[in-house]
Design a protein around this motif. Structure first.
Motif: not given
Length: 132
Positions: A40-61
């Motif tokens: 897998x290729x692993x991608x991490x992201x943290x993005x503002x969403x309203x008054x929160x932070x959306x933490x995401x983890x993606x594994x692909x391929x």
């Protein structure tokens, strides 16, 4: 019968806008994908969403599809009760797979978040920090 000899018995098969390919080539490609291992290729992201932070983890391929993904908060597993969501493992359309997990973190949360991905077939274990 050799797979290449299938071309003598089956005409070329259309593949939408990509042209044509023989049945034998399709079978050979399928066998190669079935027998291969892709990490897998692993991608991490943290993005503002309203008054929160959306933490995401993606594994692909990755192939085969057996994989484990977890998000931890200060070392403790985040689960559905904590708002964890997941796509589950699904095909990527190219013979590999993908999975995505995410959780909303309240503003001001200073806990340490970690994404863990374990793909036993490729002997890959990834641990990435998500700073909340």
């Amino acid at each position: 019968m050799d797979l290449r000899s299938l071309d003598h018995y089956v005409s070329l098969t259309p593949i939408g806008p990509w042209g044509t390919q023989s049945l034998a080539a399709w079978i050979q490609t399928g066998i190669i994908v079935f027998l291969s291992t892709a990490p897998p290729e692993v991608y991490i992201s943290a993005r503002p969403f309203k008054d929160n932070l959306k933490l995401s983890c993606l594994a692909t391929g990755f192939h085969p599809k057996e994989i484990t993904m977890n998000i931890r908060r200060d070392g403790h597993l985040v689960d559905r009760d904590d708002g964890l969501q997941s796509t589950g493992v699904r095909p990527s359309g190219d013979g590999t797979n993908q999975i995505k997990m995410w959780v909303m973190i309240p503003g001001g949360d200073t806990a340490k978040y970690t994404c863990e991905v374990n793909h036993p077939a490729s002997n890959i274990h990834v641990v990435e920090d998500l700073v909340g």
